[in-house]
Scaffold this motif. Structure first.
Motif, PDB file in Angstrom:
ATOM      1  N   TYR A 339      66.645 -72.612  91.814  1.00 40.40           N
ATOM      2  CA  TYR A 339      67.328 -73.580  90.946  1.00 40.40           C
ATOM      3  C   TYR A 339      66.277 -74.486  90.322  1.00 40.40           C
ATOM      4  CZ  TYR A 339      69.948 -77.439  89.130  1.00 40.40           C
ATOM      5  OH  TYR A 339      70.445 -78.380  88.274  1.00 40.40           O
ATOM      6  N   ILE A 340      66.294 -74.590  88.998  1.00 39.41           N
ATOM      7  CA  ILE A 340      65.323 -75.416  88.281  1.00 39.41           C
ATOM      8  C   ILE A 340      66.073 -76.520  87.551  1.00 39.41           C
ATOM      9  CG2 ILE A 340      63.436 -75.473  86.617  1.00 39.41           C
ATOM     10  CD1 ILE A 340      64.568 -72.071  87.761  1.00 39.41           C
ATOM     11  N   GLY A 341      65.816 -77.755  87.910  1.00 43.75           N
ATOM     12  CA  GLY A 341      66.496 -78.894  87.307  1.00 43.75           C
ATOM     13  C   GLY A 341      65.603 -79.612  86.315  1.00 43.75           C
ATOM     14  N   ALA A 342      66.036 -79.679  85.051  1.00 43.58           N
ATOM     15  CA  ALA A 342      65.313 -80.485  84.068  1.00 43.58           C
ATOM     16  C   ALA A 342      65.448 -81.954  84.441  1.00 43.58           C
ATOM     17  CB  ALA A 342      65.868 -80.241  82.668  1.00 43.58           C
ATOM     18  N   PRO A 343      64.476 -82.793  84.102  1.00 43.14           N
ATOM     19  CA  PRO A 343      64.526 -84.197  84.508  1.00 43.14           C
ATOM     20  C   PRO A 343      65.585 -85.017  83.778  1.00 43.14           C
ATOM     21  CG  PRO A 343      62.650 -83.813  83.091  1.00 43.14           C
ATOM     22  CD  PRO A 343      63.224 -82.468  83.396  1.00 43.14           C
ATOM     23  N   ASN A 344      66.181 -84.449  82.728  1.00 47.53           N
ATOM     24  CA  ASN A 344      67.229 -85.166  82.004  1.00 47.53           C
ATOM     25  C   ASN A 344      68.027 -84.161  81.199  1.00 47.53           C
ATOM     26  OD1 ASN A 344      65.830 -84.897  79.298  1.00 47.53           O
ATOM     27  ND2 ASN A 344      64.314 -86.125  80.406  1.00 47.53           N
ATOM     28  N   ASN A 345      69.121 -84.621  80.622  1.00 47.05           N
ATOM     29  CA  ASN A 345      69.984 -83.732  79.846  1.00 47.05           C
ATOM     30  C   ASN A 345      69.912 -84.040  78.355  1.00 47.05           C
ATOM     31  OD1 ASN A 345      71.403 -86.250  80.241  1.00 47.05           O
ATOM     32  ND2 ASN A 345      73.221 -85.273  79.436  1.00 47.05           N
ATOM     33  N   TYR A 346      68.859 -84.717  77.928  1.00 50.46           N
ATOM     34  CA  TYR A 346      68.818 -85.135  76.532  1.00 50.46           C
ATOM     35  C   TYR A 346      67.475 -84.937  75.854  1.00 50.46           C
ATOM     36  CZ  TYR A 346      66.348 -89.349  78.079  1.00 50.46           C
ATOM     37  OH  TYR A 346      65.433 -90.206  78.631  1.00 50.46           O
ATOM     38  N   ARG A 347      66.449 -84.487  76.601  1.00 47.60           N
ATOM     39  CA  ARG A 347      65.143 -84.445  75.959  1.00 47.60           C
ATOM     40  C   ARG A 347      64.282 -83.251  76.355  1.00 47.60           C
ATOM     41  NH1 ARG A 347      61.261 -89.058  77.630  1.00 47.60           N
ATOM     42  NH2 ARG A 347      60.510 -87.454  79.042  1.00 47.60           N
ATOM     43  N   ASP A 348      64.453 -82.715  77.543  1.00 42.67           N
ATOM     44  CA  ASP A 348      63.441 -81.824  78.090  1.00 42.67           C
ATOM     45  C   ASP A 348      63.909 -80.417  78.434  1.00 42.67           C
ATOM     46  OD1 ASP A 348      61.418 -83.745  77.978  1.00 42.67           O
ATOM     47  OD2 ASP A 348      62.019 -84.621  79.891  1.00 42.67           O
ATOM     48  N   MET A 349      65.052 -79.975  77.904  1.00 41.07           N
ATOM     49  CA  MET A 349      65.521 -78.629  78.231  1.00 41.07           C
ATOM     50  C   MET A 349      64.554 -77.561  77.703  1.00 41.07           C
ATOM     51  SD  MET A 349      68.196 -79.303  79.996  1.00 41.07           S
ATOM     52  CE  MET A 349      69.183 -77.833  80.183  1.00 41.07           C
ATOM     53  N   ASP A 350      63.939 -77.801  76.539  1.00 42.46           N
ATOM     54  CA  ASP A 350      62.988 -76.836  75.999  1.00 42.46           C
ATOM     55  C   ASP A 350      61.741 -76.748  76.874  1.00 42.46           C
ATOM     56  OD1 ASP A 350      62.584 -79.574  74.970  1.00 42.46           O
ATOM     57  OD2 ASP A 350      60.826 -78.725  73.980  1.00 42.46           O
ATOM     58  N   ALA A 351      61.273 -77.891  77.353  1.00 38.26           N
ATOM     59  CA  ALA A 351      60.053 -77.911  78.160  1.00 38.26           C
ATOM     60  C   ALA A 351      60.274 -77.244  79.513  1.00 38.26           C
ATOM     61  CB  ALA A 351      59.568 -79.349  78.347  1.00 38.26           C
ATOM     62  N   ILE A 352      61.453 -77.424  80.095  1.00 37.61           N
ATOM     63  CA  ILE A 352      61.693 -76.829  81.409  1.00 37.61           C
ATOM     64  C   ILE A 352      61.812 -75.319  81.284  1.00 37.61           C
ATOM     65  CG2 ILE A 352      64.223 -76.910  81.535  1.00 37.61           C
ATOM     66  CD1 ILE A 352      61.746 -77.962  84.283  1.00 37.61           C
ATOM     67  N   MET A 353      62.381 -74.827  80.182  1.00 32.33           N
ATOM     68  CA  MET A 353      62.436 -73.379  79.986  1.00 32.33           C
ATOM     69  C   MET A 353      61.025 -72.815  79.825  1.00 32.33           C
ATOM     70  SD  MET A 353      63.988 -70.481  79.691  1.00 32.33           S
ATOM     71  CE  MET A 353      65.735 -70.633  79.299  1.00 32.33           C
ATOM     72  N   ASN A 354      60.174 -73.515  79.089  1.00 29.90           N
ATOM     73  CA  ASN A 354      58.788 -73.075  78.943  1.00 29.90           C
ATOM     74  C   ASN A 354      58.095 -73.021  80.296  1.00 29.90           C
ATOM     75  OD1 ASN A 354      56.411 -72.601  76.932  1.00 29.90           O
ATOM     76  ND2 ASN A 354      55.639 -74.142  78.368  1.00 29.90           N
ATOM     77  N   ARG A 355      58.379 -74.005  81.140  1.00 27.91           N
ATOM     78  CA  ARG A 355      57.769 -74.037  82.480  1.00 27.91           C
ATOM     79  C   ARG A 355      58.224 -72.844  83.320  1.00 27.91           C
ATOM     80  NH1 ARG A 355      58.237 -78.985  86.935  1.00 27.91           N
ATOM     81  NH2 ARG A 355      57.424 -77.818  88.704  1.00 27.91           N
ATOM     82  N   VAL A 356      59.498 -72.527  83.255  1.00 28.04           N
ATOM     83  CA  VAL A 356      60.037 -71.409  84.032  1.00 28.04           C
ATOM     84  C   VAL A 356      59.425 -70.099  83.575  1.00 28.04           C
ATOM     85  CG1 VAL A 356      62.136 -70.067  84.488  1.00 28.04           C
ATOM     86  CG2 VAL A 356      62.197 -72.563  84.598  1.00 28.04           C
ATOM     87  N   VAL A 357      59.334 -69.918  82.266  1.00 32.84           N
ATOM     88  CA  VAL A 357      58.822 -68.658  81.721  1.00 32.84           C
ATOM     89  C   VAL A 357      57.318 -68.534  81.933  1.00 32.84           C
ATOM     90  CG1 VAL A 357      58.466 -67.353  79.585  1.00 32.84           C
ATOM     91  CG2 VAL A 357      60.690 -68.400  80.061  1.00 32.84           C
ATOM     92  N   ASP A 358      56.561 -69.574  81.613  1.00 34.52           N
ATOM     93  CA  ASP A 358      55.107 -69.478  81.729  1.00 34.52           C
ATOM     94  C   ASP A 358      54.671 -69.398  83.191  1.00 34.52           C
ATOM     95  OD1 ASP A 358      52.608 -69.337  80.330  1.00 34.52           O
ATOM     96  OD2 ASP A 358      52.157 -71.347  81.075  1.00 34.52           O
ATOM     97  N   GLY A 359      55.515 -69.880  84.091  1.00 34.59           N
ATOM     98  CA  GLY A 359      55.226 -69.754  85.518  1.00 34.59           C
ATOM     99  C   GLY A 359      55.882 -68.545  86.144  1.00 34.59           C
ATOM    100  N   HIS A 360      56.648 -67.800  85.349  1.00 36.87           N
ATOM    101  CA  HIS A 360      57.399 -66.627  85.829  1.00 36.87           C
ATOM    102  C   HIS A 360      58.094 -66.957  87.155  1.00 36.87           C
ATOM    103  CE1 HIS A 360      57.811 -62.167  84.995  1.00 36.87           C
ATOM    104  NE2 HIS A 360      58.561 -62.369  86.066  1.00 36.87           N
ATOM    105  N   LEU A 361      58.932 -67.985  87.121  1.00 43.79           N
ATOM    106  CA  LEU A 361      59.585 -68.460  88.340  1.00 43.79           C
ATOM    107  C   LEU A 361      60.772 -67.613  88.758  1.00 43.79           C
ATOM    108  CD1 LEU A 361      59.531 -72.348  87.828  1.00 43.79           C
ATOM    109  CD2 LEU A 361      57.817 -70.839  88.869  1.00 43.79           C
ATOM    110  N   ALA A 362      61.186 -66.650  87.935  1.00 42.98           N
ATOM    111  CA  ALA A 362      62.333 -65.807  88.279  1.00 42.98           C
ATOM    112  C   ALA A 362      62.250 -64.509  87.489  1.00 42.98           C
ATOM    113  CB  ALA A 362      63.639 -66.531  87.983  1.00 42.98           C
ATOM    114  N   ASP A 363      62.989 -63.498  87.953  1.00 39.79           N
ATOM    115  CA  ASP A 363      63.098 -62.232  87.226  1.00 39.79           C
ATOM    116  C   ASP A 363      64.201 -62.301  86.176  1.00 39.79           C
ATOM    117  OD1 ASP A 363      61.225 -60.826  89.032  1.00 39.79           O
ATOM    118  OD2 ASP A 363      62.826 -61.070  90.506  1.00 39.79           O
TER     119      ASP A 363
END
Length: 650
Positions: A339-363
């Protein structure tokens, strides 16, 4: 749920997106500062202007850079995901992707130097060098990007937007967009109808399975007489073996094809502190294994859980988070869940997706949020599209809810139809919703498209009012993206060419249970009227149920195949004959159900209210269920072992 304006979707044309996509290799720098294409929010117009902004307000934003090689990364992502391609399944590691396609360090340094020269504090740059983060005041931003800012009123919210196109120096040719200066991301919504953090209870009568309790065999608790049609009372919510049986997955799961060895990621905003505890309580109650040892939670640093900020809503997302985890675990009880939680619901959804993908945190990653239409600045869409391309190149599969507001017109004549973003991206799998009945033996009774019409009871005449559109599976034809190859020959021209001209991307791709009136039973810790907090269960739905259910089933297919798939759509469209085509055939026998609700949402002290929820009422919409591909349920829903074999063998 929030929606973007329904009348401004054409403001971002396909040409603007194509221009941005190929901007990585500029032939010649312009003579002076150049404007970023599509950088003005479509809602930032004079008639929506509400107020001036505080020039001293602090703002954190990200300057995104294009990939090197123009469209080369996109071409590679498509090739590695397409059966028959010479590069099929030759996925890259994050390090390999960075080496081939990430922005050059020199371009990052140039952007950083310019931002510092404008007085900004430069923050993080991720490992894939996709953006440079910076913080400063709105006054600094207005000067640096040669614009001004104002507050605009749109879709019931007041949000900040720039009044003119953002400009950057001529030498910064790699810049593709800026995220965070305008507040487009504030308009993201959870794709479902969710109760608040306070206690919510469904009222009796409710059936344990479809048709158990009917108007004919079960009196209402307050003696209210009901019409004879529809006759079935809504189920209390399906769980465990019922949902596995609906899609014929019980046998596979029982034999060990349960998702083990596959990691499913879930992205939401914030993180409920009771997710694991609630999921384990729920699992014990519904015949599922414990998640202990198979669950981890990644919460990004930042402005997490700051209720004094009116744009924050950590408690309001708790039900979403719990639903997603319990839905994935139900359909893939052996899979690992991150489970990956973005730090807010108004600013950082794009950054958290980049983090998940660039870190290959899931299949596999399921995402139960989106924007009510494609009317977003190119600077918001293009960076997210690039992250989706990297995911496909690395062999990661992304599922997105298709939305809960059908074609986004609400059935209003003359309103502009639109699919939701990011569901409309050609690099994700958009999951639509259905209404379904599950038998006492955990098999499918019926399944139809989820487009709900609601009628209320006139007690004096014992009749239902005329149905009015309430909610339904998101779908439609994109105005931004050309038809991807996997939809060619499958999607009828009547859908893909609905605007005239060339065939365009259509939504959704596939479907699963979504209707809240035939939805899933979930359990979470809620706040009771006396202030105490206890675990409680309630029925819920939306395409944010459909997406994690489908992601869980895809984990079974990936386990069976023994390899990753990347972008799943080419395989899913090839395997469509092993999916169940959703049509209107069952509507005659199963037109809807009756729902009983507590007036106060908690107990009977305030009385009851009754409504009829009519299935697949799409008369006022531009999207319709029909034989073959349709823009409500895509190519259909999984059909057990046949679907697993077809997908895993591709």
């Amino acid at each position: 749920m929030s929606r973007l304006s329904r009348t401004v979707c054409a403001a971002i044309g396909a040409a603007a997106l194509v221009t941005a996509a190929s901007a990585g290799t500029a032939l010649a720098a312009p003579a002076g500062p150049h404007a970023l294409p599509g950088s003005v929010p479509s809602w930032a117009v004079a008639k929506n202007r509400a107020a001036s902004t505080d020039a001293n307000q602090q703002v954190t934003f990200r300057v995104y850079l294009n990939y090197r090689g123009g469209d080369a990364a996109a071409a590679y992502a498509t090739a590695v995901s397409t059966p028959g391609s010479a590069n099929y399944r030759k996925f890259l590691t994050p390090a390999q992707f960075r080496a081939q396609f990430s922005p050059a360090q020199a371009d990052v340094d140039s952007v950083s130097s310019w931002l510092k020269s404008q007085g900004f504090t430069v923050g993080a740059t991720p490992a894939n060098r996709k953006y440079v983060e910076a913080t400063g005041t709105l006054a600094q931003a207005a000067k640096a990007f040669d614009t001004s800012f104002a507050e605009y009123r749109t879709d019931g919210k007041t949000v900040r937007g720039n009044t003119t196109a953002l400009k950057v120096p001529a030498n910064l040719t790699a810049v593709e967009g800026v995220v965070g200066l305008d507040e487009s991301q504030t308009l993201a919504h959870q794709d479902k109808v969710t109760p608040g953090p306070a206690l919510f209870r469904n009222a009796q009568p409710m059936s344990d399975y479809w048709g158990q309790k009917t108007v004919q065999n079960t009196p209402t608790p307050d003696g209210t007489a009901l019409p004879s049609t529809p006759s079935a009372f809504a189920p209390k919510g399906y769980a465990g073996a019922q949902l596995q049986g609906l899609y014929g997955m019980g046998g596979a799961i029982g034999s060990g094809n349960d998702g083990r060895g596959v990691t499913v990621g879930i992205i939401d905003a914030y993180a409920s502190p009771t997710i694991l505890q609630d999921a384990n309580t729920y699992s014990a109650a519904h015949g599922l294994p414990s998640l202990n040892g198979h669950f981890r939670q990644v919460v990004a640093p930042g402005t997490y859980n700051r209720p004094e900020n009116p744009k924050q809503d950590p408690q309001g997302w708790a039900g979403e988070e719990t639903l997603d985890v319990e839905a994935v675990h139900t359909m893939a009880p052996g899979a690992d869940i991150t489970y990956i939680g973005a730090p807010n619901n108004y600013r950082d959804m794009d950054a958290i997706m980049n983090r998940v993908v660039d870190g290959h945190l899931a299949d596999i990653v399921t995402n139960s949020y989106g924007y009510g239409g494609e009317a977003l600045p190119n600077g918001t869409i293009k960076p997210s599209l690039d992250t989706q391309i990297q995911a496909a190149a690395e062999g990661m599969t992304l599922f997105f809810s298709s939305g809960d507001d059908a074609d986004e017109t609400g059935g209003v004549a003359g309103a502009s139809p639109t699919p939701d973003w990011p569901a409309s991206s050609p690099y994700v799998t958009a999951v639509g919703g259905t209404s379904a009945g599950v038998s006492q033996s955990n098999s499918r009774v019926f399944e139809v498209g989820w487009e709900t019409g609601k009628s209320t009871l006139d007690k004096a005449t014992t009749t239902w009012s005329a149905p009015a559109f309430l909610y339904g599976s998101g779908g439609g034809t994109s105005r931004l993206f050309a038809q991807p190859s996997y939809q060619a020959g499958v999607v009828p021209d009547a859908i893909s060419k609905t605007y005239g001209g060339a065939a365009m991307r259509t939504v959704p791709d596939v479907a699963a249970l979504g209707d809240p009136n035939t939805g899933m039973l979930v359990g979470e810790t809620q706040t009771f009227p006396d202030g105490s907090q206890h675990y409680s269960e309630y029925r819920i739905g939306g395409t944010s149920l459909a997406s994690p259910l489908y992601a869980g089933m895809f984990a079974l297919a990936q386990q069976k195949a023994g390899h990753a798939f990347g972008l799943a759509n080419p395989v899913l469209y090839r395997a469509r004959t092993a999916s169940i085509d959703i049509t209107k055939a069952d509507l005659g026998a199963y037109p809807g159900d009756v729902r009983s609700d507590y007036v106060n949402g908690v107990d009977a002290t305030g009385g009851y209210v009754y409504s009829a929820r009519w299935f697949d009422r799409d008369e006022s919409l531009t999207i319709h269920v029909r034989p073959g591909y349709d823009d409500v349920t895509g190519v259909g829903v999984p059909q057990g072992q046949a679907w697993l074999a077809a997908v895993s063998g591709s």
